[in-house]
Design a protein around this motif. Structure first.
Motif, short mmCIF file in Angstrom:
data_model
loop_
_atom_site.label_atom_id
_atom_site.label_comp_id
_atom_site.label_asym_id
_atom_site.label_seq_id
_atom_site.Cartn_x
_atom_site.Cartn_y
_atom_site.Cartn_z
N UNK A 33 -5.12 4.49 2.94
CA UNK A 33 -3.87 4.03 3.76
C UNK A 33 -3.50 2.48 3.25
N UNK A 34 -4.74 1.89 3.06
CA UNK A 34 -4.65 0.41 2.56
C UNK A 34 -3.89 0.56 1.11
N UNK A 35 -4.53 1.77 0.30
CA UNK A 35 -4.00 1.61 -1.02
C UNK A 35 -2.76 2.23 -1.10
N UNK A 36 -2.03 2.68 -0.13
CA UNK A 36 -0.52 3.21 -0.05
C UNK A 36 -0.32 4.38 0.48
N UNK A 37 -1.42 5.20 0.95
CA UNK A 37 -0.96 6.73 1.58
C UNK A 37 -0.09 6.35 2.64
N UNK A 38 0.79 7.29 2.70
CA UNK A 38 1.63 7.32 4.02
C UNK A 38 1.14 8.14 5.06
N UNK A 76 2.53 -2.16 -0.07
CA UNK A 76 1.48 -2.24 -0.66
C UNK A 76 0.83 -1.59 -1.70
N UNK A 77 1.37 -0.27 -1.85
CA UNK A 77 1.07 0.54 -2.94
C UNK A 77 1.85 -0.07 -4.29
N UNK A 130 -5.17 0.20 10.48
CA UNK A 130 -6.09 0.31 9.34
C UNK A 130 -7.09 -0.49 9.38
N UNK A 157 3.32 0.69 3.79
CA UNK A 157 2.24 1.39 2.94
C UNK A 157 2.87 1.22 1.40
N UNK A 158 4.21 1.67 1.24
CA UNK A 158 4.79 1.79 -0.10
C UNK A 158 5.03 0.04 -0.65
#
Lengths: 409, 246
Positions: free
Chosen positions: A309-314, B105-106, A402, B102-103
């Motif tokens: 989630x930190x890496x961007x998973x929604x 951060x991604x 998170x 999230x977007x």
């Protein structure tokens, strides 16, 4: 390269011990329910043959409206006379898809051997029609008539035992005509047979149609039995014949063999209810097992969830990942369950186990069909329930803070 | 390697406030963060003003409980402040939904964790590709790009190794490659050397410094490891949720 689907598979394999518990729970439950579905499918098939061919109900029965309720009181009013019989035959044969249209007449009275008497119920059927009805389905079932023997009848086994009848014996049948006059005639026993039903095996006779007409002093028919070329067209054909006969001026009701065979309906209702009960237990076990496995996995992988989630998973991505894991477990469970079903069905069908069903007059072999319709339906429900069971724990994981997830030890 | 250590303590800088030495990437204003620990309210941050410049190596130092991890989490959009304002690359980020964060951060933030946090069922190469996969940006060049990155961090021979087959230093190098694969504007590194021995720590920090130049990326560290401060362009000291020195 990995996608969510293959990532989910790897996670399932990584937690193979826990996954295996869920997979085996699903497989065992599914095999049990599939075997039961296969057993009742075989029973339904047997009961259908018994009703359509054994009881000679055919697929459809055409009666004048009111015959079932008032026919005994006013038989003439509700029977088809010669002209009507010809018109009905013309309409039905013109509609197509009909293998046989067989006139019928029923009779009841007393059967005697000269010393003792007992009640009988008889069915008048054209000998050639009886043979055609049972062709291929029930050739060895007994109860055959001989077109050359005008007064040759078939007697049910227990009735024959009661009156010490045997093939070649003469039996006196006493009844009243449709005008209420007493009548008696002698008949020759040409066959003794088992009806398969304890309730009818001590009173049932199969008689030539013309013989019953003479006994009842009438040229009429009580009803017509229709054998269809394609039994799956049962309802469509009923509607079609209903409207075509109405257009020809007949006020008739058309019953299917299922409606007339109360035994089939009762057995089916009972087995369907048992099936629903077992299925619901299996579904609950499958869903709870999956929910439990996913919940434990979610707890174990809290930090991993925090990382992705930190890496961007929604949020949906987390739910999707765990739903796919549930789907994989369900798919493995379904696959193993199916293999076990096929294997056990094969073993059962070769074991030669037999039993006497309730209300039956003889033992039948325990056989299991593969009811692919029900197997597919059960597999689909298990899959959907597994996906649903994964949603709540995975949604909870996806919504967790998170920072807390990353700090989870 | 030349490391310039800038300490931007100016006479006009207000207490509890630190300005960035160059073009600003992030600005935090009046950041407070409180949370409940049982029945007790903990004030982790008490009005922090901080500016992060592009391409700098910023260390946030302080003793345990000083609030450095909390501040790092807020800068990395992993957590939200109780009050205050955050502007990233000119855009206010407070009030974003979970999915918007999230977007963001991604697209813009890479993370290096103290415990490496590699996904155990993925190989080193797949772990590096994970951020692109999550972003839906995997293409035919991604694998070669990730392979190159792993070569840069010295793991050419371990592309397909699973995390449990790698040493701590190797895992952290995979983690660094993963943080940089999406070319983020900002990399958050939470005590990246805390679980490494001295030699490995120095090697990792040398690597990060080198990659920072190659990738033109801003790094913000939290650390209480004095040995790595020499690699920083700026150090901010936190104490009791306030900036004590910056």
């Amino acid at each position: 390269m990995m996608n969510t689907f293959s990532l989910a598979l790897r996670n399932v394999l990584r937690n193979r011990h826990r996954s295996l518990a869920s997979i085996l729970a699903i497989a065992t439950g599914l095999a049990a329910i599939n075997l039961f579905a296969g057993y009742i499918a075989h029973v339904y098939g047997g009961l259908q043959i018994q009703a359509v061919a054994g009881e000679r109900l055919g697929h459809l029965t055409i009666l004048k409206s009111g015959m079932l309720m008032e026919g005994k009181l006013h038989p003439k009013k509700y029977m088809f006379d010669q002209a009507e019989m010809a018109r009905v035959r013309k309409v039905v044969e013109a509609s197509g898809g009909v293998r046989l249209l067989s006139p019928r007449i029923s009779v009841s009275g007393m059967a005697s051997n000269g010393n003792a008497s007992t009640i009988f119920i008889g069915e008048g059927i054209v000998a050639e029609d009886s043979r055609m009805l049972r062709e291929g389905l029930y050739d060895d079932a007994g109860g055959k008539l001989d077109p050359a023997q005008k007064y040759g009848i078939a007697v049910s086994a227990d009735l024959a035992k009661l009156l010490h009848y045997q093939v070649g014996s003469t039996v006196t049948l006493m009844t009243s005509t449709i005008d209420g006059q007493a009548n008696a005639m002698d008949a020759q026993i040409i066959d003794v047979f088992n009806t398969g039903n304890a309730n009818t095996n001590d009173k049932y006779l199969v008689m030539p149609f013309s013989f019953v007409q003479v006994l009842l002093d009438t040229e009429r028919a009580e009803r017509f039995v229709v054998l269809l070329a394609d039994e799956t067209q049962l309802e469509a054909k009923r509607k079609q014949l209903q409207s075509q006969l109405a257009a020809a001026g007949f006020d008739v009701e058309i019953k299917t063999w299922k409606e007339l065979s109360s035994f089939y309906t009762q057995v089916r209702n009972l087995f369907d209810m048992i099936f629903a009960f077992i299925a619901s237990i299996v579904f609950v076990i499958a869903a709870m097992s999956i929910a439990n496995t996913i919940s434990m996995t979610v707890i174990e992988r809290t930090r991993e969830i925090g990382t992705v989630r930190a890496l961007g998973m929604r949020t949906f991505g987390v739910v999707r990942l765990f739903s796919f894991e549930a789907a994989w477990m369900a798919a493995f469970g379904i696959g193993i369950g199916l293999a076990v079903t096929v294997l056990l069905a094969w073993l059962v069908n070769r074991s030669g186990i037999s039993y006497v069903p309730p209300n039956s007059s003889y033992a039948v072999e325990l056989l299991v069909d593969l009811d692919w319709g029900r197997i597919g339906m059960v597999a689909l429900v298990v899959m959907l329930l597994s996906l649903a069971a994964a949603i709540l724990p995975s949604l909870k994981a996806a919504r967790r803070n998170i920072v807390d997830a990353l700090a989870f030890a | 390697m030349i490391v310039e250590l800038e300490r931007s303590i100016g006479s006009d800088t207000p207490a509890n406030s630190v300005a960035a030495p160059g073009k600003e990437l992030a600005r935090l204003t009046g950041i407070h963060k409180s949370y409940m620990q049982g029945q007790v309210q903990v004030d982790a941050l008490r009005g922090v003003d901080l500016s992060v410049a592009e391409r700098e190596m910023l260390a946030i130092c302080g003793p345990s409980g000083s609030g450095k991890s909390t501040l790092l989490n807020i800068i990395g959009l992993l957590d939200e402040p109780t009050s205050g304002n955050i502007v990233m690359a000119g855009n206010p980020v407070l009030g974003m939904t979970q999915n918007q964060r999230a977007d963001f951060r991604s697209e813009s933030v890479g993370f290096i964790f103290q415990t490496f946090n590699l996904v155990p069922v993925l190989s080193a190469l797949e772990n590096v590709l994970l951020p692109l996969s999550l972003r839906g940006k995997l293409d035919k060049h991604s694998t070669s790009h990730a392979t190159l990155l792993l070569e840069q961090v010295g793991l050419k021979a371990h592309l397909h190794a699973m995390p449990d087959r790698l040493s701590g230093g190797q895992r952290q190098r995979v983690s660094i490659a993963r943080a940089l694969i999406g070319r983020p504007r900002l990399v958050i590194a939470d005590e990246p050397t805390a679980n490494l021995d001295s030699d490995t720590s120095m090697m990792v920090m040398d690597l990060i410094s080198s990659l920072r130049r190659d990738f033109d990326t801003t790094f913000v560290f939290s650390t209480h490891d004095e040995r790595i401060l020499g690699h920083m362009s700026r150090v901010v000291q936190l104490r009791d949720g306030r900036i004590a020195q910056g």
